[in-house]
Design an enzyme around this catalytic site. Structure first.
Site, PDB file in Angstrom:
ATOM      1  N   PHE A 118     -11.623   9.403   6.712  1.00  0.00           N
ATOM      2  CA  PHE A 118     -11.388  10.225   5.691  1.00  0.00           C
ATOM      3  C   PHE A 118     -12.224   9.994   4.531  1.00  0.00           C
ATOM      4  CE2 PHE A 118      -8.942  10.878   1.670  1.00  0.00           C
ATOM      5  CZ  PHE A 118      -8.705  12.398   1.775  1.00  0.00           C
ATOM      6  N   GLU A 119     -12.554   8.588   4.051  1.00  0.00           N
ATOM      7  CA  GLU A 119     -13.378   8.650   3.164  1.00  0.00           C
ATOM      8  C   GLU A 119     -14.828   8.941   3.516  1.00  0.00           C
ATOM      9  OE1 GLU A 119     -15.216   4.750   0.355  1.00  0.00           O
ATOM     10  OE2 GLU A 119     -13.540   4.477   1.996  1.00  0.00           O
TER      11      GLU A 119
ATOM     12  N   THR B 189     -12.986   4.285   6.037  1.00  0.00           N
ATOM     13  CA  THR B 189     -12.109   5.033   7.130  1.00  0.00           C
ATOM     14  C   THR B 189     -13.086   6.427   7.211  1.00  0.00           C
ATOM     15  OG1 THR B 189     -10.948   6.089   5.233  1.00  0.00           O
ATOM     16  CG2 THR B 189     -10.145   4.108   6.287  1.00  0.00           C
TER      17      THR B 189
ATOM     18  N   GLU C 206       4.930   4.647   4.216  1.00  0.00           N
ATOM     19  CA  GLU C 206       4.580   5.780   4.426  1.00  0.00           C
ATOM     20  C   GLU C 206       5.610   6.558   5.104  1.00  0.00           C
ATOM     21  OE1 GLU C 206       3.053   8.706   4.999  1.00  0.00           O
ATOM     22  OE2 GLU C 206       1.090   7.504   4.921  1.00  0.00           O
TER      23      GLU C 206
ATOM     24  N   GLU D 291       0.951  -1.111   0.233  1.00  0.00           N
ATOM     25  CA  GLU D 291       0.063  -0.024   0.092  1.00  0.00           C
ATOM     26  C   GLU D 291       0.992   1.067  -0.178  1.00  0.00           C
ATOM     27  OE1 GLU D 291      -3.832   2.160   2.332  1.00  0.00           O
ATOM     28  OE2 GLU D 291      -2.664   0.653   3.330  1.00  0.00           O
TER      29      GLU D 291
ATOM     30  N   ASP E 287      -3.082  12.314  -2.575  1.00  0.00           N
ATOM     31  CA  ASP E 287      -3.356  13.886  -2.858  1.00  0.00           C
ATOM     32  C   ASP E 287      -3.894  14.289  -4.264  1.00  0.00           C
ATOM     33  OD1 ASP E 287      -3.056  16.824  -2.772  1.00  0.00           O
ATOM     34  OD2 ASP E 287      -1.516  16.702  -1.193  1.00  0.00           O
TER      35      ASP E 287
ATOM     36  N   ASN F 189      10.199   6.801   0.122  1.00  0.00           N
ATOM     37  CA  ASN F 189       9.401   7.161  -0.926  1.00  0.00           C
ATOM     38  C   ASN F 189       8.939   6.062  -1.676  1.00  0.00           C
ATOM     39  OD1 ASN F 189       8.184   9.015  -3.027  1.00  0.00           O
ATOM     40  ND2 ASN F 189      10.254   8.877  -4.062  1.00  0.00           N
TER      41      ASN F 189
ATOM     42  N   ASP G 237     -11.850  10.295  -3.773  1.00  0.00           N
ATOM     43  CA  ASP G 237     -13.009  10.846  -3.792  1.00  0.00           C
ATOM     44  C   ASP G 237     -12.966  12.395  -4.651  1.00  0.00           C
ATOM     45  OD1 ASP G 237     -11.265  12.324  -2.216  1.00  0.00           O
ATOM     46  OD2 ASP G 237     -12.572  12.792  -0.584  1.00  0.00           O
TER      47      ASP G 237
ATOM     48  N   LYS H 120      -5.065  22.104  -7.836  1.00  0.00           N
ATOM     49  CA  LYS H 120      -4.901  23.324  -8.738  1.00  0.00           C
ATOM     50  C   LYS H 120      -4.144  22.852 -10.040  1.00  0.00           C
ATOM     51  CE  LYS H 120      -4.554  26.511  -4.790  1.00  0.00           C
ATOM     52  NZ  LYS H 120      -3.758  27.389  -4.096  1.00  0.00           N
TER      53      LYS H 120
END
Length: 248
Positions: free
Chosen positions: A229-230, A227, A105, A80, A155, A132, A191, A159
């Site tokens: 966040f979702e 989650t 992460e 992941e 992310d 990374n 999303d 913009k």
């Protein structure tokens, strides 16, 4: 996802020029005392010892890892990218003990929380990497060693001037393809509708992948738990878009 994580105080190196994709953006933040204690006590069990290069969270030259040695067994491997606080991968590791899972992460707070929960669940099939992700997939793991790569809620860089920073790109797709076994799966979710359109356009155009779904979007991946966040995205009326591609 990595973009929602906390900045790790362990990455103190000055920024150096990068011309390759990165799976994170720097954030300010601090770890709590309990997270620091968890780091010291649990990282020997769960965190891979990966030397860093000069850039933030980069991989030192010549460093590689063999999954069979890292986990002490031969088993399917799921990676992941941007595991955040670990909710998705912890749930998956708990319910799939015959599969190896690697959470990638760069934020100490998220890694520490993941390790705390992993210890409570007594997970032997989960490892964490503070590096990374594109470099790990391209240079650390052996070619054709991964069964699935997950990129959930990266992310979106909404913009226009920041679109070049988006993780999902032809270059990143090639890196993922190198790490995946033939027939391996890349799963993404977002999303952000415009980013979903972008990811589908990019991955449709990459010859190394083919769609593993019918219709406009893939069905929701049932291995991804809902989650907070979702849920925030759903509360704002956003559609969650899943995409699933197979390495060819």
């Amino acid at each position: 996802m990595a973009a929602e994580g906390e900045h790790s105080s362990r990455h103190n190196n000055p920024e150096t020029f990068r011309d390759a994709p990165v799976s994170f953006v720097r954030r300010n933040g601090r770890t709590t005392d309990s997270q620091e204690r968890a780091w010291e006590e649990l990282s020997p069990r769960f965190l891979l010892d990966i030397p860093h290069g000069p850039a933030t969270a980069s991989l030192a030259e010549g460093v590689t890892g063999d999954p069979e040695e890292l986990y002490g067994r031969k088993a399917p491997l799921v990676v992941e990218v941007g595991s955040g606080q670990g909710h998705a991968i912890l749930n998956a590791a708990e319910h799939n003990p015959d599969t190896n899972f690697l959470a990638v992460e760069v934020y100490t707070g998220g890694l520490a929380r993941t390790m705390i929960r992993a210890e409570r669940l007594d997970l032997d099939n989960l490892r964490l990497a503070e590096v990374n992700a594109p470099e790990l997939l391209e240079r650390y793991l052996p070619e054709s060693s991964v069964d699935e790569v997950w990129v959930f809620f990266p992310d979106p860089w909404p913009k226009t001037k920041h679109h070049k920073r988006r993780l999902i790109s032809p270059e990143f797709a090639a890196i993922v393809h190198r790490a995946l076994k033939p027939g391996g799966i890349l799963r993404t979710a977002t999303d952000w509708q415009e980013y979903a359109d972008h990811m589908r356009e990019v991955l449709d155009a990459v010859p190394q992948f083919e769609r593993a779904f019918e219709g406009e979007w893939a069905d929701r991946f049932d291995g991804r738990i809902l989650t907070a966040f979702e849920q925030k995205g759903l509360d704002k009326g956003r559609d969650i878009r899943d995409l699933t591609y197979r390495a060819v």
